[in-house]
Design an enzyme around this catalytic site. Structure first.
Site, mmCIF file in Angstrom:
data_model
loop_
_atom_site.group_PDB
_atom_site.id
_atom_site.type_symbol
_atom_site.label_atom_id
_atom_site.label_comp_id
_atom_site.label_asym_id
_atom_site.label_seq_id
_atom_site.Cartn_x
_atom_site.Cartn_y
_atom_site.Cartn_z
ATOM 1 N N GLY A 107 0.770 -1.236 0.000
ATOM 2 C CA GLY A 107 0.000 0.000 0.000
ATOM 3 C C GLY A 107 0.800 1.283 0.000
ATOM 4 O O GLY A 107 0.229 2.370 0.062
ATOM 5 N N TRP A 152 2.472 2.914 -2.361
ATOM 6 C CA TRP A 152 2.227 3.841 -3.466
ATOM 7 C C TRP A 152 0.897 4.566 -3.300
ATOM 8 O O TRP A 152 0.800 5.761 -3.545
ATOM 9 C CB TRP A 152 2.286 3.091 -4.798
ATOM 10 C CG TRP A 152 3.688 2.932 -5.303
ATOM 11 C CD1 TRP A 152 4.823 2.819 -4.548
ATOM 12 C CD2 TRP A 152 4.118 2.883 -6.655
ATOM 13 N NE1 TRP A 152 5.925 2.690 -5.350
ATOM 14 C CE2 TRP A 152 5.528 2.719 -6.643
ATOM 15 C CE3 TRP A 152 3.460 2.934 -7.870
ATOM 16 C CZ2 TRP A 152 6.277 2.631 -7.812
ATOM 17 C CZ3 TRP A 152 4.202 2.841 -9.047
ATOM 18 C CH2 TRP A 152 5.597 2.694 -9.015
ATOM 19 N N ASP A 176 -4.621 -6.319 -5.911
ATOM 20 C CA ASP A 176 -3.477 -7.197 -5.659
ATOM 21 C C ASP A 176 -3.983 -8.560 -5.223
ATOM 22 O O ASP A 176 -5.020 -8.659 -4.570
ATOM 23 C CB ASP A 176 -2.566 -6.616 -4.579
ATOM 24 C CG ASP A 176 -1.122 -7.105 -4.695
ATOM 25 O OD1 ASP A 176 -0.907 -8.337 -4.627
ATOM 26 O OD2 ASP A 176 -0.224 -6.269 -4.866
ATOM 27 N N ASP A 178 -6.856 -11.257 -8.624
ATOM 28 C CA ASP A 178 -5.817 -11.347 -9.647
ATOM 29 C C ASP A 178 -6.111 -10.344 -10.758
ATOM 30 O O ASP A 178 -7.177 -10.393 -11.376
ATOM 31 C CB ASP A 178 -5.786 -12.777 -10.206
ATOM 32 C CG ASP A 178 -4.619 -13.021 -11.141
ATOM 33 O OD1 ASP A 178 -3.897 -12.057 -11.478
ATOM 34 O OD2 ASP A 178 -4.428 -14.185 -11.546
ATOM 35 N N ASP A 185 3.285 -1.354 -10.043
ATOM 36 C CA ASP A 185 4.517 -1.795 -9.388
ATOM 37 C C ASP A 185 4.512 -3.321 -9.298
ATOM 38 O O ASP A 185 5.170 -3.908 -8.448
ATOM 39 C CB ASP A 185 4.627 -1.172 -7.993
ATOM 40 C CG ASP A 185 6.064 -1.157 -7.475
ATOM 41 O OD1 ASP A 185 6.987 -1.065 -8.306
ATOM 42 O OD2 ASP A 185 6.265 -1.236 -6.254
ATOM 43 N N LYS A 197 6.846 -0.815 -13.492
ATOM 44 C CA LYS A 197 8.149 -1.400 -13.181
ATOM 45 C C LYS A 197 8.453 -2.515 -14.171
ATOM 46 O O LYS A 197 7.589 -3.342 -14.474
ATOM 47 C CB LYS A 197 8.151 -1.967 -11.762
ATOM 48 C CG LYS A 197 9.418 -2.740 -11.410
ATOM 49 C CD LYS A 197 9.568 -2.963 -9.932
ATOM 50 C CE LYS A 197 8.510 -3.868 -9.345
ATOM 51 N NZ LYS A 197 8.685 -4.004 -7.879
#
Length: 222
Positions: free
Chosen positions: A75, A77, A94, A110, A134, A174
């Site tokens: 959490g 971000w 997530d 998912d 991320d 990322k």
């Protein structure tokens, strides 16, 4: 051969490797200034500083109204978004459980599931102007394999961003160095006015991770 059939010496060697690896990780955590700073400032993870640094360089959160956080756990971000853009509507997703964050809608599911994109869009009640990712696949320690596994997630995130972003919106993700980024960058350059990459200071020097920052979404064809 079953686990119980293994040579005791082999089991001992494996255990020693795990212990040594755990010790290195613990030592790195205890001596990491970002870990200490995150704890002192109330951030859930050191990763918060990566977004803070990226925002300082690219102005990602200025004027943000709707933000999607892909791979939200734990959490950090979303905490940053909440602080820097308090009026923004934030939705995160997530597989891992994430403790509630005030003002943030969190889906424990998912992102690759068919129903995930619709769930995120419904919760936002409008097109996002910033999609953050991320996400990273579980690493196996082989750089090329780790790169390919994470690239699959990134490509899905790009597709989601292109299908949902408001014109002028931005996408941040990322990725791990690995040499198969050409197609990804081509898609981003086709859909965004500027595409850059950065490795924020908070990224560990020995990590192959870097971030792609795509800004100025051109919009979808009518």
């Amino acid at each position: 051969m079953s686990r119980s059939d293994k040579n005791p010496h082999e089991r001992l060697k494996t255990a020693k490797k795990r212990t040594a690896s755990s010790a290195r990780w613990l030592s790195r955590q205890l001596n990491d200034p970002y870990v200490k700073k995150a704890k002192a400032e109330g951030w859930r993870s050191r990763a918060a500083f990566k977004l803070i640094e990226l925002d300082e360089k690219f102005g990602l959160l200025k004027g943000a109204k709707r933000v999607v956080d892909l791979g939200i756990a734990p959490g950090g971000w979303s905490q940053v978004v909440r602080k820097k853009a308090p009026a923004a509507k934030i939705v995160g997703i997530d597989l891992l459980p994430t403790e509630p964050i005030e003002g943030v809608t969190i889906f424990e599911m998912d992102f690759m599931a068919d129903e995930a994109p619709e769930a995120l869009q419904s919760a936002l009640d409008g097109p996002p102007d910033l999609v953050l990712s991320d996400m990273a696949a579980n690493t196996v320690g082989h750089k090329q394999t780790d790169h390919l596994r994470t690239m699959g997630l990134v490509e899905t995130a790009v597709d989601f961003a292109v299908q949902t972003l408001a014109p002028g919106g931005a996408f941040v993700a990322k990725v791990f160095a690995g040499g198969t980024d050409t197609e990804l960058l081509a898609i981003l350059k086709k859909n965004f006015t500027t595409v850059k990459h950065a490795k924020p200071p908070a990224s560990r020097k020995d990590s192959s991770e870097w971030y792609v920052i795509a800004q100025g979404f051109k919009g979808r064809p009518d």
